[in-house]
Motif scaffolding. Structure first.
Motif, PDB file in Angstrom:
ATOM      1  N   PRO A 219      -1.003  15.463   2.191  1.00 41.56           N
ATOM      2  CA  PRO A 219       0.144  14.695   2.699  1.00 41.56           C
ATOM      3  C   PRO A 219      -0.239  13.545   3.620  1.00 41.56           C
ATOM      4  CG  PRO A 219       0.591  17.048   2.774  1.00 41.56           C
ATOM      5  CD  PRO A 219      -0.858  16.902   2.415  1.00 41.56           C
ATOM      6  N   ASP A 220      -1.421  13.646   4.269  1.00 43.30           N
ATOM      7  CA  ASP A 220      -1.830  12.556   5.160  1.00 43.30           C
ATOM      8  C   ASP A 220      -2.543  11.433   4.413  1.00 43.30           C
ATOM      9  OD1 ASP A 220      -4.233  13.716   4.521  1.00 43.30           O
ATOM     10  OD2 ASP A 220      -4.773  14.297   6.563  1.00 43.30           O
ATOM     11  N   GLY A 221      -2.596  11.525   3.079  1.00 41.76           N
ATOM     12  CA  GLY A 221      -3.157  10.444   2.282  1.00 41.76           C
ATOM     13  C   GLY A 221      -4.606  10.609   1.897  1.00 41.76           C
ATOM     14  N   TYR A 222      -5.280  11.697   2.347  1.00 35.32           N
ATOM     15  CA  TYR A 222      -6.690  11.903   1.992  1.00 35.32           C
ATOM     16  C   TYR A 222      -6.789  12.326   0.527  1.00 35.32           C
ATOM     17  CZ  TYR A 222     -11.432  13.721   1.987  1.00 35.32           C
ATOM     18  OH  TYR A 222     -12.751  13.962   1.681  1.00 35.32           O
ATOM     19  N   LEU A 223      -7.647  11.648  -0.230  1.00 38.85           N
ATOM     20  CA  LEU A 223      -7.750  11.895  -1.671  1.00 38.85           C
ATOM     21  C   LEU A 223      -9.183  12.250  -2.045  1.00 38.85           C
ATOM     22  CD1 LEU A 223      -6.013   9.894  -4.465  1.00 38.85           C
ATOM     23  CD2 LEU A 223      -8.442  10.355  -4.684  1.00 38.85           C
TER      24      LEU A 223
ATOM     25  N   LEU B 135       1.109  13.496  -5.796  1.00 36.55           N
ATOM     26  CA  LEU B 135       2.049  12.478  -5.339  1.00 36.55           C
ATOM     27  C   LEU B 135       3.398  13.103  -4.973  1.00 36.55           C
ATOM     28  CD1 LEU B 135       1.360   9.656  -7.981  1.00 36.55           C
ATOM     29  CD2 LEU B 135       0.761   9.592  -5.551  1.00 36.55           C
ATOM     30  N   PHE B 136       3.808  14.069  -5.778  1.00 37.47           N
ATOM     31  CA  PHE B 136       5.087  14.738  -5.530  1.00 37.47           C
ATOM     32  C   PHE B 136       5.020  15.574  -4.255  1.00 37.47           C
ATOM     33  CE2 PHE B 136       8.089  18.302  -6.932  1.00 37.47           C
ATOM     34  CZ  PHE B 136       9.210  17.640  -6.456  1.00 37.47           C
ATOM     35  N   ALA B 137       3.959  16.360  -4.114  1.00 37.55           N
ATOM     36  CA  ALA B 137       3.822  17.228  -2.946  1.00 37.55           C
ATOM     37  C   ALA B 137       3.687  16.427  -1.657  1.00 37.55           C
ATOM     38  CB  ALA B 137       2.613  18.148  -3.124  1.00 37.55           C
ATOM     39  N   ALA B 138       3.045  15.259  -1.749  1.00 34.41           N
ATOM     40  CA  ALA B 138       2.833  14.428  -0.557  1.00 34.41           C
ATOM     41  C   ALA B 138       4.053  13.580  -0.212  1.00 34.41           C
ATOM     42  CB  ALA B 138       1.621  13.526  -0.774  1.00 34.41           C
ATOM     43  N   GLY B 139       5.047  13.569  -1.088  1.00 29.99           N
ATOM     44  CA  GLY B 139       6.239  12.782  -0.827  1.00 29.99           C
ATOM     45  C   GLY B 139       6.107  11.321  -1.184  1.00 29.99           C
ATOM     46  N   TYR B 140       5.140  10.994  -2.061  1.00 27.88           N
ATOM     47  CA  TYR B 140       4.935   9.597  -2.472  1.00 27.88           C
ATOM     48  C   TYR B 140       5.792   9.221  -3.683  1.00 27.88           C
ATOM     49  CZ  TYR B 140       0.832   9.900   0.571  1.00 27.88           C
ATOM     50  OH  TYR B 140       0.001  10.069   1.640  1.00 27.88           O
TER      51      TYR B 140
ATOM     52  N   LEU C 235       7.916   5.995  -7.621  1.00 26.69           N
ATOM     53  CA  LEU C 235       7.042   5.737  -6.484  1.00 26.69           C
ATOM     54  C   LEU C 235       7.859   5.172  -5.329  1.00 26.69           C
ATOM     55  CD1 LEU C 235       4.034   4.199  -8.430  1.00 26.69           C
ATOM     56  CD2 LEU C 235       3.864   6.195  -6.923  1.00 26.69           C
ATOM     57  N   LEU C 236       7.550   5.637  -4.108  1.00 27.51           N
ATOM     58  CA  LEU C 236       8.276   5.210  -2.912  1.00 27.51           C
ATOM     59  C   LEU C 236       7.392   4.258  -2.123  1.00 27.51           C
ATOM     60  CD1 LEU C 236       9.655   8.751  -1.977  1.00 27.51           C
ATOM     61  CD2 LEU C 236      10.798   6.948  -3.294  1.00 27.51           C
ATOM     62  N   PRO C 237       7.658   2.949  -2.188  1.00 29.00           N
ATOM     63  CA  PRO C 237       6.748   1.930  -1.656  1.00 29.00           C
ATOM     64  C   PRO C 237       6.365   2.109  -0.193  1.00 29.00           C
ATOM     65  CG  PRO C 237       8.511   0.916  -2.932  1.00 29.00           C
ATOM     66  CD  PRO C 237       8.874   2.361  -2.762  1.00 29.00           C
ATOM     67  N   ASP C 238       7.270   2.584   0.640  1.00 26.18           N
ATOM     68  CA  ASP C 238       6.998   2.680   2.075  1.00 26.18           C
ATOM     69  C   ASP C 238       6.299   3.973   2.474  1.00 26.18           C
ATOM     70  OD1 ASP C 238       8.267   0.224   2.385  1.00 26.18           O
ATOM     71  OD2 ASP C 238      10.237   1.171   2.652  1.00 26.18           O
ATOM     72  N   SER C 239       6.003   4.837   1.512  1.00 31.76           N
ATOM     73  CA  SER C 239       5.443   6.148   1.851  1.00 31.76           C
ATOM     74  C   SER C 239       3.928   6.140   1.986  1.00 31.76           C
ATOM     75  CB  SER C 239       5.860   7.176   0.794  1.00 31.76           C
ATOM     76  OG  SER C 239       5.338   6.813  -0.485  1.00 31.76           O
ATOM     77  N   SER C 240       3.246   5.162   1.388  1.00 29.37           N
ATOM     78  CA  SER C 240       1.781   5.138   1.426  1.00 29.37           C
ATOM     79  C   SER C 240       1.269   3.715   1.258  1.00 29.37           C
ATOM     80  CB  SER C 240       1.207   6.019   0.311  1.00 29.37           C
ATOM     81  OG  SER C 240      -0.193   5.827   0.183  1.00 29.37           O
TER      82      SER C 240
ATOM     83  N   LEU D 129      -2.962   3.329  -6.018  1.00 31.58           N
ATOM     84  CA  LEU D 129      -4.404   3.123  -6.131  1.00 31.58           C
ATOM     85  C   LEU D 129      -5.129   4.453  -5.953  1.00 31.58           C
ATOM     86  CD1 LEU D 129      -6.894   1.260  -6.318  1.00 31.58           C
ATOM     87  CD2 LEU D 129      -6.752   1.017  -3.812  1.00 31.58           C
ATOM     88  N   LEU D 130      -5.833   4.883  -6.996  1.00 35.65           N
ATOM     89  CA  LEU D 130      -6.614   6.118  -6.928  1.00 35.65           C
ATOM     90  C   LEU D 130      -8.050   5.845  -6.494  1.00 35.65           C
ATOM     91  CD1 LEU D 130      -5.380   7.900 -10.186  1.00 35.65           C
ATOM     92  CD2 LEU D 130      -4.935   8.636  -7.843  1.00 35.65           C
ATOM     93  N   VAL D 131      -8.729   4.898  -7.164  1.00 32.41           N
ATOM     94  CA  VAL D 131     -10.132   4.597  -6.866  1.00 32.41           C
ATOM     95  C   VAL D 131     -10.313   3.082  -6.816  1.00 32.41           C
ATOM     96  CG1 VAL D 131     -12.539   5.005  -7.510  1.00 32.41           C
ATOM     97  CG2 VAL D 131     -10.785   6.667  -8.177  1.00 32.41           C
TER      98      VAL D 131
END
Length: 646
Positions: free
Chosen positions: A434-438, A463-468, A475-480, A493-495
């Motif tokens: 959820p904090d964006g670490y991939l 993406l779903f679990a993190a709320g993105y 996709l929710l533009p302001d979430s990440s 962006l994955l990589v």
């Protein structure tokens, strides 16, 4: 274009193959590559609607049709669609990694091992007597005398019947009969006969001098839409000697079977038939050479595949499969000489195919039911083979119901911007916090090139679990900060480009997510309809079996989170591997298993989803994450705190 100009020859050089070919001016790059045996990915079969046949024009004169499938930046860098680009002069073309079957060797090495399937697919005890469809029998015949003056053929038949438990008619071809007197006498009446099961008769396929009963091999083949897998089997011992796999060479004609049927309607069946026969022959050649066997000792093969693929294999017209009332040419084709279809084994060797259940449920599903013992279990079981076509079976030993859903190629990594087959460099595992670490893992631990099916499922679940993304998959533009807009559409962006093998970013786009949601919705809706038709619910399922090579790498919790498979206790969910080839191998090694497969194909009820009046409603409901009805996914709702959002 002037006719005389179209007939002029041009020189096209393909890189990195570094292969130069002559071609007619005016042909498309995809056509030229196909004729030269050079692979360029194409889902749509050359209709210009998938965007997968991307190439880079390094130099030369071409005419490219306008397309919205390439960005302005890509066009400036020389990208073009091979199917929409006509060659007007000498040209140099680079096929980028995402458009070629690079990594096919890793598929062969790794998938041959993962599909070896030396474990039982069934927890039920399923034992068939070792009695291969084609067997070799060493005989020592008594020499003729005035008192025992049977003719040579009848003398041989008499001896064979001592070893055949059930009285069956025996037949022999003229060519074998012509050589019989000489072989019997030169061998001192000690010979090895090869016997093949053909319907209700036993055929003497060949007669060899001496004892060669131990040199008898067969092949079990999974004729998949995307991948062809072959196992070399010792028919005298049941031992699996080796395995090999390759991409299906029909892919340039379309990655979905419907596209291939349309191609056959327009251009003829021959190219598709030759492509799959060529693949099987190449696999056979590799297995024979590596194991130092003799091709003449390969006496049988048994193939399983969906209905359309088996039609292509046998050269049967598949065009009526996709048109109402959806009738195949044959449901249980009889054994034929492998040589009749061009398969190179013993010239008199036999080809068997697993019987199909319906137009869209083929011999691979019959093989799966046989391999898992589903037909004899007491427990209510659901069997799902996840692929381009998702086949679903529901039932137990008392009844079996099946249907097919058109999931599309998303699970195979196709129809996805950065998608690819499950080969070296494909991202197959993704963890997104959820904090964006991939974090991600690639096949072969190589630098990432793209995203395969299991990686795509992990990504969307993350993406779903993190709320993105929301429950509709938007996709929710302001979430990440990883979410951005490119060419009018949102992507995640994955990589970054600097970390990939190709030098291009790996992203998951809004259309990619929508493709996956359509695919998973098709499968879930089919499963729900089968249950509803029998007055059952998902909670009634006592075991869920996930089949196919893709299933082996599926994360059960994430598959449940996106609504691909039902929310039932994880201990009820089991992966059963490539049951298509396991079932084909069982039939190859036992006449009893082969007969049981035919009984299964006739006893299963084929449920055509087209006849279900509310299929579209079920499909739309399943397109949400995990579903519009959160009551079907209580553990997901609880984990993500969705109860308050209903």
């Amino acid at each position: 274009m002037e006719p005389e100009l179209a007939m002029k020859k041009v020189r096209v050089t393909f890189y990195p193959n570094n292969e130069a070919v002559e071609a007619e001016r005016g042909k498309s790059l995809l056509e030229i590559a196909k004729e030269a045996g050079i692979f360029i990915a194409s889902i749509c079969g050359g209709d210009g609607i998938c965007g997968r046949c991307r190439v880079i024009i390094k130099g030369g004169e071409v005419e490219a049709a306008p397309t919205t499938l390439l960005t302005r930046e890509e066009i400036q860098r020389g990208y073009a669609l091979a199917c929409q680009t006509k060659v007007l002069g000498d040209v140099e073309v680079l096929i980028p990694p995402e458009s070629r079957a690079e990594g096919a060797q890793i598929l062969i090495d790794e998938d041959a091992q993962r599909f070896r399937a030396l474990y039982a697919a069934s927890e039920e005890e399923t034992l068939f007597r070792h009695d291969p469809l084609v067997k070799k029998l060493y005989l020592e015949l008594p020499q003729p005398t005035l008192q025992d003056n049977l003719a040579d053929q009848e003398r041989l038949f008499r001896e064979i019947r001592r070893y055949i438990p059930a009285p069956q008619p025996i037949q022999m071809g003229l060519k074998v009969l012509q050589s019989l007197p000489r072989i019997l006498r030169e061998s001192g009446w000690k010979v090895t006969v090869t016997l093949g099961r053909r319907g209700g008769t036993t055929e003497v396929i060949q007669v060899e001098p001496g004892d060669r009963a131990g040199q008898n091999y067969g092949l079990a083949v999974d004729v998949g839409t995307s991948t062809v897998v072959a196992h070399l089997v010792d028919l005298s011992t049941s031992r699996t000697i080796d395995a090999e796999a390759c991409y299906n060479s029909q892919m340039p004609f379309g990655e979905e079977v419907t596209r291939r049927i349309i191609y056959a309607e327009r251009e003829g069946l021959k190219p598709l038939n030759e492509a799959i026969i060529g693949d099987i022959n190449n696999l056979i050649s590799a297995l024979i050479l590596r194991n130092r066997a003799e091709l003449s000792d390969v006496t049988a093969l048994c193939c399983a595949g969906n209905t359309t693929m088996l039609h292509f294999l046998l050269g049967l017209d598949p065009t009526r499969i996709r048109k109402s009332p959806y009738i195949p040419a044959a449901a249980a084709p009889p054994p034929v000489r492998a040589a009749e279809v061009g398969i190179k084994i013993n010239p008199r060797g036999l080809l068997y195919v697993m019987p199909i259940i319906g137009s869209w449920v083929g011999g691979d599903t019959t093989a799966g039911i046989l391999a898992t013992g589903l037909y004899q279990t007491k427990r209510l079981t659901m069997f799902i083979d996840i692929g381009t076509n998702g086949e679903i079976v529901l039932g137990n030993r008392d009844w079996l119901l099946t249907c097919s859903t058109s999931a599309g190629p998303a699970f195979e990594g196709s129809g996805v911007k950065c998608g690819m087959k499950a080969s070296r460099g494909a991202i197959e595992r993704i963890e997104l916090s959820p904090d964006g670490y991939l974090r991600y893992k690639t096949i072969g631990d190589a630098k990432p090139k793209g995203l395969c099916g299991s990686g795509l499922i992990d990504a969307v679940a993350g993406l779903f679990a993190a709320g993105y993304i929301d429950r509709s998959g938007k996709l929710l533009p302001d979430s990440s900060p990883r979410i951005r807009e490119r060419d009018g559409q949102l992507e995640f962006l994955l990589v970054p480009a600097g970390r990939t093998e190709t030098g291009r970013e790996i992203v998951i786009t809004q259309p990619d997510i929508e493709n996956l949601l359509r695919a998973k919705a098709a499968i879930f809706a089919g499963a729900k309809i089968l249950l509803k038709s029998m007055g059952l619910e998902f909670k009634d399922i006592e075991q869920l079996l996930i089949a196919g090579g893709f299933g082996n790498y599926l994360d059960r919790e994430k598959a449940i989170m996106i609504g691909l498979i039902p929310d039932i206790p994880l201990e009820r969910i089991r992966f059963v591997g490539n049951t298509s080839i396991i079932g084909a191998k069982m039939a190859l090694l036992s006449e009893e298993a082969y007969a049981r497969a035919h009984e299964i194909s006739k006893s299963v009820t084929y449920y055509d989803l087209i006849t279900y009046p509310y299929y579209y409603d079920e499909f739309i409901s399943a397109k949400f994450l995990p579903h519009t009805d959160l009551g079907l996914f209580p553990t997901v709702a609880k984990r993500l705190g969705l109860e308050a959002r209903v």
